[in-house]
Write a protein that holds these residues in place. Structure first.
Motif, PDB file in Angstrom:
ATOM      1  N   ASP A  33      -2.255  -0.912  -5.361  1.00 10.10           N
ATOM      2  CA  ASP A  33      -1.034  -0.945  -4.550  1.00 10.10           C
ATOM      3  C   ASP A  33       0.103  -0.132  -5.157  1.00 10.10           C
ATOM      4  O   ASP A  33       0.976   0.342  -4.443  1.00 10.10           O
ATOM      5  CB  ASP A  33      -0.574  -2.398  -4.367  1.00 10.10           C
ATOM      6  CG  ASP A  33      -1.503  -3.113  -3.395  1.00 10.10           C
ATOM      7  OD1 ASP A  33      -2.518  -2.500  -3.023  1.00 10.10           O
ATOM      8  OD2 ASP A  33      -1.221  -4.251  -3.018  1.00 10.10           O
TER       9      ASP A  33
ATOM     10  N   ARG B 260      -5.869   0.794   0.416  1.00 11.76           N
ATOM     11  CA  ARG B 260      -5.349   0.017  -0.714  1.00 11.76           C
ATOM     12  C   ARG B 260      -6.346  -1.088  -1.068  1.00 11.76           C
ATOM     13  O   ARG B 260      -6.879  -1.751  -0.185  1.00 11.76           O
ATOM     14  CB  ARG B 260      -4.000  -0.615  -0.345  1.00 11.76           C
ATOM     15  CG  ARG B 260      -2.923   0.416  -0.012  1.00 11.76           C
ATOM     16  CD  ARG B 260      -2.357   1.031  -1.258  1.00 11.76           C
ATOM     17  NE  ARG B 260      -1.350   2.050  -0.981  1.00 11.76           N
ATOM     18  CZ  ARG B 260      -0.866   2.867  -1.916  1.00 11.76           C
ATOM     19  NH1 ARG B 260      -1.294   2.797  -3.162  1.00 11.76           N
ATOM     20  NH2 ARG B 260       0.034   3.768  -1.607  1.00 11.76           N
TER      21      ARG B 260
ATOM     22  N   SER C  54      -5.885  -3.953  -2.204  1.00 11.22           N
ATOM     23  CA  SER C  54      -5.479  -5.315  -1.850  1.00 11.22           C
ATOM     24  C   SER C  54      -5.857  -5.674  -0.408  1.00 11.22           C
ATOM     25  O   SER C  54      -5.979  -6.843  -0.064  1.00 11.22           O
ATOM     26  CB  SER C  54      -3.975  -5.467  -2.024  1.00 11.22           C
ATOM     27  OG  SER C  54      -3.310  -4.581  -1.156  1.00 11.22           O
ATOM     28  N   THR C  55      -6.065  -4.636   0.459  1.00 12.69           N
ATOM     29  CA  THR C  55      -6.371  -4.971   1.860  1.00 12.69           C
ATOM     30  C   THR C  55      -7.723  -5.666   1.970  1.00 12.69           C
ATOM     31  O   THR C  55      -7.985  -6.353   2.945  1.00 12.69           O
ATOM     32  CB  THR C  55      -6.410  -3.715   2.761  1.00 12.69           C
ATOM     33  OG1 THR C  55      -7.247  -2.746   2.141  1.00 12.69           O
ATOM     34  CG2 THR C  55      -5.046  -3.153   3.028  1.00 12.69           C
TER      35      THR C  55
ATOM     36  N   HIS D 205      -9.318  -6.354  10.012  1.00 14.10           N
ATOM     37  CA  HIS D 205     -10.069  -5.702   8.936  1.00 14.10           C
ATOM     38  C   HIS D 205     -11.335  -5.051   9.484  1.00 14.10           C
ATOM     39  O   HIS D 205     -11.679  -3.938   9.111  1.00 14.10           O
ATOM     40  CB  HIS D 205     -10.471  -6.737   7.871  1.00 14.10           C
ATOM     41  CG  HIS D 205      -9.307  -7.333   7.142  1.00 14.10           C
ATOM     42  ND1 HIS D 205      -8.951  -8.661   7.282  1.00 14.10           N
ATOM     43  CD2 HIS D 205      -8.413  -6.793   6.295  1.00 14.10           C
ATOM     44  CE1 HIS D 205      -7.886  -8.898   6.539  1.00 14.10           C
ATOM     45  NE2 HIS D 205      -7.542  -7.786   5.924  1.00 14.10           N
TER      46      HIS D 205
ATOM     47  N   HIS E 268     -10.924  -1.391   8.369  1.00  7.19           N
ATOM     48  CA  HIS E 268     -11.122  -1.158   6.931  1.00  7.19           C
ATOM     49  C   HIS E 268     -12.557  -1.309   6.463  1.00  7.19           C
ATOM     50  O   HIS E 268     -12.829  -1.125   5.287  1.00  7.19           O
ATOM     51  CB  HIS E 268     -10.261  -2.133   6.125  1.00  7.19           C
ATOM     52  CG  HIS E 268      -8.798  -2.038   6.439  1.00  7.19           C
ATOM     53  ND1 HIS E 268      -8.091  -0.869   6.341  1.00  7.19           N
ATOM     54  CD2 HIS E 268      -7.923  -2.976   6.867  1.00  7.19           C
ATOM     55  CE1 HIS E 268      -6.826  -1.090   6.683  1.00  7.19           C
ATOM     56  NE2 HIS E 268      -6.706  -2.359   7.015  1.00  7.19           N
TER      57      HIS E 268
END
Length: 797
Positions: free
Chosen positions: A517, A539, A541-542, A553, A557
């Protein structure tokens, strides 16, 4: 044999009327899913997902509504479909999640568009594309054990339009009010005299089709004013007040709100006078709710914490909660949930949810759910300690026919692909004492319908689509970490890429890096003035969460990077199979001539085609299967023949034998049995499964198993306990049979049919047994045209 269901995955229908949450009896949420109705308990602490599916309609389910039984022990469900019928279901007393069909109403001449019920009354209304609204009465005894329906009135809408929504409310002790709207920009208000409704007023003001109508009392006092909310494709919600008596209510301050500016001109405060047997009423425009940026699909009232709140969902990917400001009386949006996506009209892969089509309150008002274009539900629950609405794990599923399923090599997860242009990965979320199945990744979001899929290694798969080429995908680190953390699935020895995304205007998933991050992002260009494409960076953290991924998500992602494309075929890909040692891939495409009905082989190290292609068939090859030792390749096709190819030293295959009359109709499925003597099964449109065995190089027909309709899929279990062979076949009508046969007497098969309540409603496209070397309960994955993926547990006694 004992056959039970371990997992259902099915996507919801994109229709604002196609879901309802039962406030009284079962507390279940019912939603239309293709031709079926799925039952789900969103507040279930075990996160079990869809509990059962009701089959019966022959076309898409458009409207679902629970009847207000006002009893915790009884649930009555209405469903309306494009097959012109309304079906009535009653919760069965034996099984908790099972409803039985009680009655079918077929008076409408067009697809049903909406069903409306009235709390505290036996009256309900149905609207259809035949331009009519029908008023019915449910005739029942106190425990609903006997049910009947009587048609009270048919209202033909004039000028003719489709009623997209209907709302009913009790006006006073003698009358009921009915509001109808749809593919026009006016709302028609009908008042009942005895049981007969007559048109009393037409409300104007909206500038687009009206998508939602809902009545409520302003306060819990039954004599307070009625409020009607109407939401439209003109992006606005209008509130109307139904006030008792000759005097008008105090003028709403909304009309003089300077913030409305130019809109003030279209806000007329025309008074509509209506009357019931007992008294007179006025209907006036109360407020205009601004805030949504696109079509609004649903609006629903709820008294929450002593306040009246309105929940609305829109094509702009948001869900809004509105309430009246106690001092000024102006309606304001107090909470907005969903996605704020700046990329309007962008694809799912770049972050668009495609709008929220349905929004529902939970029975206690502390949770809300919404359904998006991708067939997935989202859920938020209010957390009083932190005063926030927190997103919860909900359910996902395909929205079109599921064409293929395959297990990973070690059986740890399941992949499916579909005509909805997505590939999905399902795995088991393991907690301390519980486990449940969920979608953990959406490896491929594509521009073409996907037709077939197979795994190459535990972290690599290949899929074929309507675009003449095949694509190979590798699991990214982010997905491997999630599966390791939540499902206890470990991959050893593979070099994994970080993550993937789809570039704008692209179709191929590109590998991208994940960064911390706080790390700066380098755009890789000498000119520092260039902005970094935010989609090219993920990132870390996602992807750091301790629950199955939410729809946000999955849609953005959790793509898998594409590592290879395989060219060579001239038409849409029809079949793909990987050899058991993972070194070869065999593929075929749709064909109407011998030149295109060839089987192409590729090696998986260099991804080069092994020439020449294999020629034997004259029409589309429908299935390809490698034998357990990879010595043989079996191909079956629409030309009614099967062909057996033998492996040479240099990994090429030559034709060993072919049977041009293997079945009397086209052959649609093939499978190898894990027996010492080479044995294979074929399934055909001639309603039969045939078992063949090789002896002295010749294939002999050992047995024929008859089915009641065309057999479209077949699979053999790898586990052979006590020298018995277990196989499964699926038919065009959705039936599944599990066969048990002794290896010595192949001509005596015992067939157990899966119960109709558990089996799919349409053609079965593929069946795959979960690979397992231990002697555990067998699991069978099923892909079907009814948009569902199912996993059955089969216990052979």
């Amino acid at each position: 044999m004992v056959i039970s269901l371990d997992f259902f995955s099915i996507g919801g229908n994109r229709n604002p009327a196609a879901a309802d949450w039962d406030v009284d009896g079962s507390r279940l949420l019912a939603f239309g899913a293709d031709n079926c109705i799925a039952l789900w308990d969103p507040l279930d602490s075990n996160k079990y997902g869809v509990r059962s599916i009701l089959n019966g309609h022959t076309k898409v389910v458009n409207a679902v509504k629970f009847f207000p039984t006002q009893s915790p022990n009884v649930s009555i469900l209405f469903s309306g479909s494009a097959d012109h019928t309304v079906r009535i279901w009653r919760m069965s007393s034996e099984a908790e999640f099972d409803f039985e069909p009680v009655k079918t109403l077929s008076e409408h001449q067009g697809p049903i568009t909406r069903i409306s019920v009235l709390s505290g009354s036996d009256i309900f209304a149905t609207g259809a594309s035949d331009g009519t609204v029908k008023i019915w009465r449910l005739v029942h005894n106190s425990d609903f054990s006997s049910l009947d329906v009587e048609l009270l009135q048919t209202i033909t809408l004039a000028p003719r339009y489709f009623p997209l929504n209907i709302a009913l409310a009790i006006l006073d002790e003698s009358s009921t009010v009915l509001a109808v709207a749809g593919t026009r920009n006016t709302i028609q208000i009908f008042i009942s005299h005895d049981t007969h409704f007559e048109l009393a007023a037409t409300l104007t003001g909206h500038e687009g089709w009206i998508r939602a109508l809902t009545f409520t009392r302003e306060t819990s006092d039954k004599d307070s004013d009625l409020l009607l909310a109407s939401a439209s494709q003109d992006k606005y919600i209008r509130l109307w007040r139904v006030h008792r008596g000759n005097e008008l209510p105090t003028v709403s301050s909304a009309l003089n709100d300077p913030a409305l500016g130019v809109l003030g001109k279209s806000l007329s405060n025309k008074v509509h006078r209506i009357e019931s047997k007992v008294t007179k009423y006025s209907i006036t425009f109360e407020a205009l709710l601004l805030g949504h940026e696109d079509w609004i699909y649903t609006a629903s009232w709820r008294q929450r914490d002593g306040k009246l709140q309105l929940l609305s969902t829109s094509e702009d990917n948001s869900l809004a909660m509105w309430e009246s400001d106690p001092t000024s009386g102006v309606w304001v949006c107090t909470m907005r949930l969903g996605e704020i996506s700046a990329q309007k009209g962008s694809t799912t892969a770049t972050g668009s949810a495609g709008g929220f089509w349905i929004g529902l309150w939970s029975p206690d008002g502390n949770s809300v759910v919404s359904l998006g274009r991708t067939g997935s539900w989202r859920m938020w629950t209010y957390m009083p300690s932190e005063d926030i609405w927190a997103q919860q794990v909900a359910i996902t599923g395909h929205t079109k026919e599921v064409k293929g399923v395959c297990w990973s090599r070690n059986g740890s997860y399941l992949l499916s692909d579909s005509s909805d242009q997505t590939t999905r990965l399902f795995a088991e979320w393991k907690r301390k004492s519980q486990s449940s199945w969920h979608e953990f990744s959406r490896p491929q979001i594509h521009g073409y319908d996907l037709n077939c899929i197979d795994t190459i290694t535990d972290s690599q798969f290949i899929s074929g689509a309507d675009e003449k080429l095949l694509r190979v995908f590798d699991e990214p680190k982010g997905v491997a970490d999630i599966l390791g953390r939540l499902c206890d699935i470990r991959i050893t020895g593979a070099q994994l890429l970080d993550a993937a995304n789809i570039p704008v205007l692209g179709l191929s998933n590109k590998a991208i890096q994940t960064v911390g991050d706080d790390e700066p992002v380098d755009n890789g260009v000498a000119d520092d003035g260039e902005a970094v494409d935010p989609a090219s960076v993920a990132r870390k953290s996602t992807l750091d969460f301790d629950h199955p991924p939410f729809e946000d998500h999955l849609a953005r992602h959790l793509l898998w990077p594409e590592t290879e494309k395989l060219y060579g075929h001239g038409y849409e890909i029809s079949a793909v199979a990987t050899s058991n040692d993972g070194s070869l891939v065999a593929t075929a495409c749709r064909a109407s001539s011998i030149d295109h009905a060839v089987i192409r082989l590729y090696d998986t190290k260099e991804w080069l085609e092994i020439k020449p292609p294999l020629k034997a068939h004259s029409l589309t090859v429908t299935a390809l299967r490698f034998s357990p030792d990879d010595k043989h390749l079996l191909s079956v096709g629409r030309d009614r023949q099967w062909a057996l190819w033998e492996r040479n030293v240099d990994s090429t295959y030559t034709l060993k034998s072919a049977n041009p009359k293997g079945h009397t109709r086209m052959i649609l499925g093939a499978a190898w049995a894990p027996l010492e003597q080479p044995t294979f099964l074929t399934a055909g449109r001639d309603k039969s499964v045939k078992i063949w065995q090789l002896s002295e190089g010749e294939a002999q027909l050992k047995s024929t198993v008859a089915a009641t309709s065309s057999v479209t899929a077949i699979a053999c279990s790898e586990q052979t306990s006590q020298d018995r062979l277990v196989f499964a076949f699926g038919t065009e009508s959705g039936e599944i049979g599990i066969g048990l046969v002794s290896a010595q007497t192949l001509d005596q098969a015992q067939i157990t049919m899966v119960s109709g309540k558990l089996s799919p409603a349409k053609t079965i496209n593929q069946l795959v047994w979960r690979p397992s070397k231990e002697d555990v309960d067998r699991q069978l994955a099923v892909a079907s045209d009814d948009t569902s993926v199912r996993i059955f547990k089969v216990v052979v006694e």
